[in-house]
Design a protein around this motif. Structure first.
Motif, PDB file in Angstrom:
ATOM      1  N   LEU A   1       1.112  -1.133  -0.214  1.00 38.89           N
ATOM      2  CA  LEU A   1      -0.009  -0.019   0.003  1.00 38.89           C
ATOM      3  C   LEU A   1       0.974   1.290  -0.060  1.00 38.89           C
ATOM      4  O   LEU A   1       1.402   1.352   0.887  1.00 38.89           O
ATOM      5  CB  LEU A   1      -0.982   0.028   1.286  1.00 38.89           C
ATOM      6  N   ASN A   2       0.847   2.138  -1.062  1.00 44.73           N
ATOM      7  CA  ASN A   2       1.805   3.070  -1.070  1.00 44.73           C
ATOM      8  C   ASN A   2       0.628   4.325  -1.705  1.00 44.73           C
ATOM      9  O   ASN A   2       0.352   4.345  -3.023  1.00 44.73           O
ATOM     10  CB  ASN A   2       2.758   2.958  -2.307  1.00 44.73           C
ATOM     11  N   CYS A   3       0.641   5.191  -0.652  1.00 42.30           N
ATOM     12  CA  CYS A   3      -0.314   6.280  -1.345  1.00 42.30           C
ATOM     13  C   CYS A   3      -0.022   7.453   0.005  1.00 42.30           C
ATOM     14  O   CYS A   3       0.739   7.466   0.805  1.00 42.30           O
ATOM     15  CB  CYS A   3      -1.761   6.141  -0.975  1.00 42.30           C
ATOM     16  N   ALA A   4      -0.503   8.728  -0.507  1.00 46.75           N
ATOM     17  CA  ALA A   4      -0.349   9.855   0.302  1.00 46.75           C
ATOM     18  C   ALA A   4      -1.019   9.945   1.600  1.00 46.75           C
ATOM     19  O   ALA A   4      -0.616  10.321   2.817  1.00 46.75           O
ATOM     20  CB  ALA A   4      -0.674  11.115  -0.560  1.00 46.75           C
ATOM     21  N   GLY A   5      -2.067   9.166   1.755  1.00 42.39           N
ATOM     22  CA  GLY A   5      -2.751   9.147   3.016  1.00 42.39           C
ATOM     23  C   GLY A   5      -4.182   8.264   2.899  1.00 42.39           C
ATOM     24  O   GLY A   5      -4.547   8.015   1.807  1.00 42.39           O
ATOM     25  N   ILE A   6      -4.550   7.769   4.022  1.00 43.88           N
ATOM     26  CA  ILE A   6      -5.834   6.823   3.930  1.00 43.88           C
ATOM     27  C   ILE A   6      -6.739   7.569   4.718  1.00 43.88           C
ATOM     28  O   ILE A   6      -6.584   7.895   5.785  1.00 43.88           O
ATOM     29  CB  ILE A   6      -5.751   5.520   4.523  1.00 43.88           C
ATOM     30  N   ASN A   7      -8.047   7.817   4.062  1.00 39.52           N
ATOM     31  CA  ASN A   7      -9.246   8.357   4.979  1.00 39.52           C
ATOM     32  C   ASN A   7     -10.132   7.515   4.744  1.00 39.52           C
ATOM     33  O   ASN A   7     -10.871   6.891   3.870  1.00 39.52           O
ATOM     34  CB  ASN A   7      -9.758   9.562   4.232  1.00 39.52           C
TER      35      ASN A   7
END
Length: 342
Positions: A334-340
């Protein structure tokens, strides 16, 4: 303000000029710096080009603004009048041309719209141009009818004011009703449903599309569906429609209303649907009002937004955030700027 007949004439001319150039809708869109969906809407008569695009359209087609709008000069209107002769000046090219006269006066297309008759031809023909319905065997060239076309193979293109029911079509196919046939070598445009084999160009239908592979892009009208093999371009279902296909190679998949997407891999352009998305890998952004279930998501910086649950193997969005209102299940990285997460 443009009238209905002006919109219809512009859409017909854009489609005709594009086909004469041998371009797909995507090829024309690329030259104008717009999306293929915009070109498709022009050709279906759902919208008109912005006034700022008209000079560019004329330039790429090599025509005048009057020609693009289908405006006739007084001299052209005079030439279009019925010929007071029983021996029209036509080329001796072997084509079958069905002409209708009242006395010595050839009837215009407008007058023939109020008449219904069927021309039946036995055996093969080179080209056939019929103002009414056409029934025949194989056509070695093009087939054009003001009404319907029912025949065997057509080696050239087919245009009908009503429906087309035949075997394979070597060129493009355009109908004011349904198209039911085998393979189509070029673009396919049907005002109603499109049912066929493989399509060598773009596919546009006011109703649903059921076919084999589509080399170009695919678009259907409101609340209709696309059911096919692989799509070389993009896929769009307007309103509460659905997309059910193989791989989508470019242009992505879009359902503008509350509908579903079920497909193979999406190689570029992402996916957006009002309900669920079930597919292979997605390259590009992903947005669903319902659930997303896929292999991998690689957005290249675009966001992933899910109204329901997200289940996939690997997610890589770079600078793009991931927003999930339901559960999040990721089997890999999981590679992302953030999780909402709601």
């Amino acid at each position: 303000m443009q009238t209905n007949w002006q919109v219809e004439k512009i859409s017909e001319n854009i489609a005709r000029l594009r086909r004469e150039k041998g371009w797909t809708q995507e090829a024309l869109a690329s030259q104008l710096g717009i999306t293929f969906q915009a070109v498709s809407k022009w050709e279906m008569g759902n919208s008109c080009p912005d006034i700022a695009l008209l000079p560019a359209l004329c330039q790429v087609f090599g025509v005048s603004l009057d020609a693009l709008f289908g405006l006739e000069t007084a001299r052209e209107r005079e030439k279009a009048k019925p010929r007071e002769t029983c021996a029209p000046d036509l080329p001796d090219d072997g084509a079958l041309r069905i002409l209708i006269y009242r006395g010595r006066t050839q009837l215009t297309e407008e007058e023939l719209c109020y008449m219904r008759f069927t021309y039946v031809h036995e055996g093969e023909a080179l080209d056939v141009y019929c103002p009414g319905n056409l029934e025949c065997g194989d056509v070695n060239g093009n087939a054009q009818a003001g009404g319907s076309i029912e025949c065997s193979d057509i080696n050239g293109s087919a245009e009908a004011g009503e429906y087309i029911n035949c075997e394979d079509i070597g060129g493009y196919a355009r109908a004011g009703g349904n198209i039911d046939c085998g393979d189509i070598g070029g673009d396919a445009t049907a005002a109603c449903d499109l049912n066929c084999g493989d399509i060598g160009g773009d596919a546009v239908a006011g109703g649903h599309i059921e076919c084999g592979d589509i080399a170009g892009s695919a678009q259907v009208g409101d609340d209709s569906y696309i059911k096919c093999g692989d799509i070389g371009g993009g896929a769009q279902a307007n309103g509460d429609g659905n997309i059910d296909c193989g791989d989508i190679h470019s242009g992505g998949a879009l359902v503008t209303g509350v509908g579903n997407i079920g497909c193979g891999d999406i190689y570029s352009g992402g996916a957006r649907a009002g309900k669920d998305i079930a597919c292979g890998s997605i390259s590009g952004g992903a947005q669903a009002g319902g659930n997303i279930e896929c292999h991998d998501v690689h957005t290249g910086g675009e966001a992933v937004t899910v109204g329901g649950n997200l289940t996939c193997g690997e997610i890589s969005t770079g600078d793009g955030p991931v927003t999930v209102n339901g559960s999040l299940k990721v089997g890999g990285d999981l590679n992302c700027a953030g999780i909402n997460q709601g």
